[in-house]
Design a protein around this motif. Sequence first.
Motif, PDB file in Angstrom:
ATOM      1  N   PHE A   1      -3.875  49.612  -6.959  1.00  0.00           N
ATOM      2  CA  PHE A   1      -2.654  50.316  -7.314  1.00  0.00           C
ATOM      3  C   PHE A   1      -1.646  49.367  -7.956  1.00  0.00           C
ATOM      4  O   PHE A   1      -1.039  49.696  -8.976  1.00  0.00           O
ATOM      5  CB  PHE A   1      -2.049  50.973  -6.073  1.00  0.00           C
ATOM      6  N   ALA A   2      -1.482  48.186  -7.374  1.00  0.00           N
ATOM      7  CA  ALA A   2      -0.539  47.218  -7.946  1.00  0.00           C
ATOM      8  C   ALA A   2      -1.009  46.773  -9.327  1.00  0.00           C
ATOM      9  O   ALA A   2      -0.202  46.649 -10.250  1.00  0.00           O
ATOM     10  CB  ALA A   2      -0.400  46.012  -7.017  1.00  0.00           C
ATOM     11  N   GLY A   3      -2.306  46.537  -9.485  1.00  0.00           N
ATOM     12  CA  GLY A   3      -2.846  46.152 -10.791  1.00  0.00           C
ATOM     13  C   GLY A   3      -2.648  47.239 -11.825  1.00  0.00           C
ATOM     14  O   GLY A   3      -2.316  46.977 -12.975  1.00  0.00           O
ATOM     15  N   GLY A   4      -2.845  48.496 -11.420  1.00  0.00           N
ATOM     16  CA  GLY A   4      -2.633  49.610 -12.335  1.00  0.00           C
ATOM     17  C   GLY A   4      -1.178  49.749 -12.738  1.00  0.00           C
ATOM     18  O   GLY A   4      -0.868  50.013 -13.904  1.00  0.00           O
ATOM     19  N   CYS A   5      -0.272  49.585 -11.787  1.00  0.00           N
ATOM     20  CA  CYS A   5       1.161  49.674 -12.103  1.00  0.00           C
ATOM     21  C   CYS A   5       1.596  48.541 -13.028  1.00  0.00           C
ATOM     22  O   CYS A   5       2.338  48.769 -13.989  1.00  0.00           O
ATOM     23  CB  CYS A   5       1.980  49.650 -10.817  1.00  0.00           C
ATOM     24  N   ILE A   6       1.133  47.346 -12.744  1.00  0.00           N
ATOM     25  CA  ILE A   6       1.483  46.204 -13.601  1.00  0.00           C
ATOM     26  C   ILE A   6       0.916  46.408 -14.997  1.00  0.00           C
ATOM     27  O   ILE A   6       1.591  46.161 -15.998  1.00  0.00           O
ATOM     28  CB  ILE A   6       0.963  44.893 -12.972  1.00  0.00           C
ATOM     29  N   SER A   7      -0.318  46.883 -15.066  1.00  0.00           N
ATOM     30  CA  SER A   7      -0.939  47.120 -16.367  1.00  0.00           C
ATOM     31  C   SER A   7      -0.186  48.179 -17.151  1.00  0.00           C
ATOM     32  O   SER A   7       0.028  48.034 -18.361  1.00  0.00           O
ATOM     33  CB  SER A   7      -2.389  47.558 -16.148  1.00  0.00           C
ATOM     34  N   LEU A   8       0.259  49.234 -16.492  1.00  0.00           N
ATOM     35  CA  LEU A   8       1.020  50.286 -17.159  1.00  0.00           C
ATOM     36  C   LEU A   8       2.354  49.763 -17.677  1.00  0.00           C
ATOM     37  O   LEU A   8       2.752  50.063 -18.808  1.00  0.00           O
ATOM     38  CB  LEU A   8       1.240  51.459 -16.196  1.00  0.00           C
ATOM     39  N   ILE A   9       3.026  48.962 -16.885  1.00  0.00           N
ATOM     40  CA  ILE A   9       4.319  48.406 -17.313  1.00  0.00           C
ATOM     41  C   ILE A   9       4.142  47.509 -18.524  1.00  0.00           C
ATOM     42  O   ILE A   9       4.893  47.591 -19.501  1.00  0.00           O
ATOM     43  CB  ILE A   9       4.983  47.654 -16.141  1.00  0.00           C
ATOM     44  N   VAL A  10       3.135  46.661 -18.492  1.00  0.00           N
ATOM     45  CA  VAL A  10       2.912  45.752 -19.622  1.00  0.00           C
ATOM     46  C   VAL A  10       2.492  46.536 -20.862  1.00  0.00           C
ATOM     47  O   VAL A  10       2.920  46.221 -21.978  1.00  0.00           O
ATOM     48  CB  VAL A  10       1.866  44.674 -19.241  1.00  0.00           C
TER      49      VAL A  10
ATOM     50  N   ALA B   1      -1.394  38.688 -25.805  1.00  0.00           N
ATOM     51  CA  ALA B   1      -2.177  39.556 -24.924  1.00  0.00           C
ATOM     52  C   ALA B   1      -3.216  38.746 -24.146  1.00  0.00           C
ATOM     53  O   ALA B   1      -3.465  39.019 -22.967  1.00  0.00           O
ATOM     54  CB  ALA B   1      -2.852  40.658 -25.731  1.00  0.00           C
ATOM     55  N   LEU B   2      -3.809  37.755 -24.793  1.00  0.00           N
ATOM     56  CA  LEU B   2      -4.778  36.902 -24.085  1.00  0.00           C
ATOM     57  C   LEU B   2      -4.114  36.081 -22.985  1.00  0.00           C
ATOM     58  O   LEU B   2      -4.672  35.918 -21.896  1.00  0.00           O
ATOM     59  CB  LEU B   2      -5.485  35.978 -25.069  1.00  0.00           C
ATOM     60  N   VAL B   3      -2.933  35.551 -23.261  1.00  0.00           N
ATOM     61  CA  VAL B   3      -2.222  34.765 -22.248  1.00  0.00           C
ATOM     62  C   VAL B   3      -1.864  35.650 -21.055  1.00  0.00           C
ATOM     63  O   VAL B   3      -2.035  35.255 -19.893  1.00  0.00           O
ATOM     64  CB  VAL B   3      -0.964  34.109 -22.860  1.00  0.00           C
ATOM     65  N   ILE B   4      -1.389  36.862 -21.328  1.00  0.00           N
ATOM     66  CA  ILE B   4      -1.066  37.786 -20.244  1.00  0.00           C
ATOM     67  C   ILE B   4      -2.330  38.132 -19.447  1.00  0.00           C
ATOM     68  O   ILE B   4      -2.292  38.205 -18.213  1.00  0.00           O
ATOM     69  CB  ILE B   4      -0.383  39.047 -20.803  1.00  0.00           C
ATOM     70  N   ALA B   5      -3.455  38.323 -20.127  1.00  0.00           N
ATOM     71  CA  ALA B   5      -4.711  38.627 -19.435  1.00  0.00           C
ATOM     72  C   ALA B   5      -5.125  37.478 -18.525  1.00  0.00           C
ATOM     73  O   ALA B   5      -5.544  37.709 -17.377  1.00  0.00           O
ATOM     74  CB  ALA B   5      -5.814  38.924 -20.449  1.00  0.00           C
TER      75      ALA B   5
ATOM     76  N   ALA C   1      -5.641  44.808 -14.196  1.00  0.00           N
ATOM     77  CA  ALA C   1      -4.628  44.554 -15.221  1.00  0.00           C
ATOM     78  C   ALA C   1      -5.130  43.519 -16.226  1.00  0.00           C
ATOM     79  O   ALA C   1      -4.876  43.637 -17.432  1.00  0.00           O
ATOM     80  CB  ALA C   1      -3.322  44.078 -14.573  1.00  0.00           C
ATOM     81  N   GLY C   2      -5.848  42.515 -15.757  1.00  0.00           N
ATOM     82  CA  GLY C   2      -6.415  41.516 -16.658  1.00  0.00           C
ATOM     83  C   GLY C   2      -7.463  42.103 -17.584  1.00  0.00           C
ATOM     84  O   GLY C   2      -7.522  41.766 -18.769  1.00  0.00           O
ATOM     85  N   ALA C   3      -8.276  43.008 -17.066  1.00  0.00           N
ATOM     86  CA  ALA C   3      -9.304  43.642 -17.893  1.00  0.00           C
ATOM     87  C   ALA C   3      -8.671  44.527 -18.964  1.00  0.00           C
ATOM     88  O   ALA C   3      -9.133  44.556 -20.111  1.00  0.00           O
ATOM     89  CB  ALA C   3     -10.247  44.454 -17.020  1.00  0.00           C
ATOM     90  N   VAL C   4      -7.609  45.239 -18.599  1.00  0.00           N
ATOM     91  CA  VAL C   4      -6.910  46.064 -19.590  1.00  0.00           C
ATOM     92  C   VAL C   4      -6.303  45.182 -20.676  1.00  0.00           C
ATOM     93  O   VAL C   4      -6.381  45.497 -21.865  1.00  0.00           O
ATOM     94  CB  VAL C   4      -5.832  46.937 -18.905  1.00  0.00           C
ATOM     95  N   GLN C   5      -5.744  44.060 -20.296  1.00  0.00           N
ATOM     96  CA  GLN C   5      -5.164  43.152 -21.286  1.00  0.00           C
ATOM     97  C   GLN C   5      -6.238  42.518 -22.160  1.00  0.00           C
ATOM     98  O   GLN C   5      -6.008  42.273 -23.345  1.00  0.00           O
ATOM     99  CB  GLN C   5      -4.329  42.071 -20.600  1.00  0.00           C
ATOM    100  N   LEU C   6      -7.404  42.244 -21.606  1.00  0.00           N
ATOM    101  CA  LEU C   6      -8.502  41.742 -22.424  1.00  0.00           C
ATOM    102  C   LEU C   6      -8.941  42.787 -23.442  1.00  0.00           C
ATOM    103  O   LEU C   6      -9.264  42.454 -24.589  1.00  0.00           O
ATOM    104  CB  LEU C   6      -9.686  41.319 -21.552  1.00  0.00           C
ATOM    105  N   LEU C   7      -8.928  44.055 -23.044  1.00  0.00           N
ATOM    106  CA  LEU C   7      -9.255  45.135 -23.972  1.00  0.00           C
ATOM    107  C   LEU C   7      -8.207  45.235 -25.080  1.00  0.00           C
ATOM    108  O   LEU C   7      -8.544  45.380 -26.259  1.00  0.00           O
ATOM    109  CB  LEU C   7      -9.378  46.455 -23.216  1.00  0.00           C
ATOM    110  N   VAL C   8      -6.935  45.130 -24.714  1.00  0.00           N
ATOM    111  CA  VAL C   8      -5.852  45.151 -25.714  1.00  0.00           C
ATOM    112  C   VAL C   8      -6.001  43.966 -26.662  1.00  0.00           C
ATOM    113  O   VAL C   8      -5.836  44.104 -27.880  1.00  0.00           O
ATOM    114  CB  VAL C   8      -4.466  45.137 -25.018  1.00  0.00           C
ATOM    115  N   ALA C   9      -6.335  42.791 -26.129  1.00  0.00           N
ATOM    116  CA  ALA C   9      -6.511  41.607 -26.968  1.00  0.00           C
ATOM    117  C   ALA C   9      -7.700  41.772 -27.915  1.00  0.00           C
ATOM    118  O   ALA C   9      -7.631  41.341 -29.073  1.00  0.00           O
ATOM    119  CB  ALA C   9      -6.695  40.361 -26.091  1.00  0.00           C
ATOM    120  N   ALA C  10      -8.775  42.398 -27.452  1.00  0.00           N
ATOM    121  CA  ALA C  10      -9.939  42.621 -28.319  1.00  0.00           C
ATOM    122  C   ALA C  10      -9.590  43.573 -29.463  1.00  0.00           C
ATOM    123  O   ALA C  10      -9.976  43.343 -30.618  1.00  0.00           O
ATOM    124  CB  ALA C  10     -11.105  43.171 -27.510  1.00  0.00           C
TER     125      ALA C  10
END
Length: 145
Positions: free
Chosen positions: A30-39, A86-90, A101-110
Amino acid sequence: MRFEPSSRKPRLPGNDYRPAKHSDSRGDGFAGGCISLIVLLIEIPVALLLGLTSIIRGWGRADEQPVAPAMDWVPILWLGGFTLGALVIAVIFLYSAHPFAGAVQLLVAAIALLFTITAWHEQYERAHPSPPPTVAEMPRVLRTT
């Protein structure tokens, strides 16, 4: 009831005897999902702003000269910077035990990397146009006229 011998290390009074949470434990989903949504809510307007400025920069090029222009590195560098961010955030999310949240950021970076490569390819093709065909390369019908 099982007997467990006490530790031989002296403990200070007032300290909690519960084991501390290890730094390598995973954060909850849940925390990872919330952080990912905010970012993502922060990154979406930034990406739209980058796309809008790239489009606006290209509007003035409708009447290009016959000479091949130099490559425009600005959109490539902007998109590359966004990809790097995006990679640094991931990496920060993955290091701080938020794998979702890291996986979502890796997807955004890709995805951002694909846009960066596409922008580079378009600029390269614009700066290095293919030469006009020579007489030997033309079809026989066009050579006789």
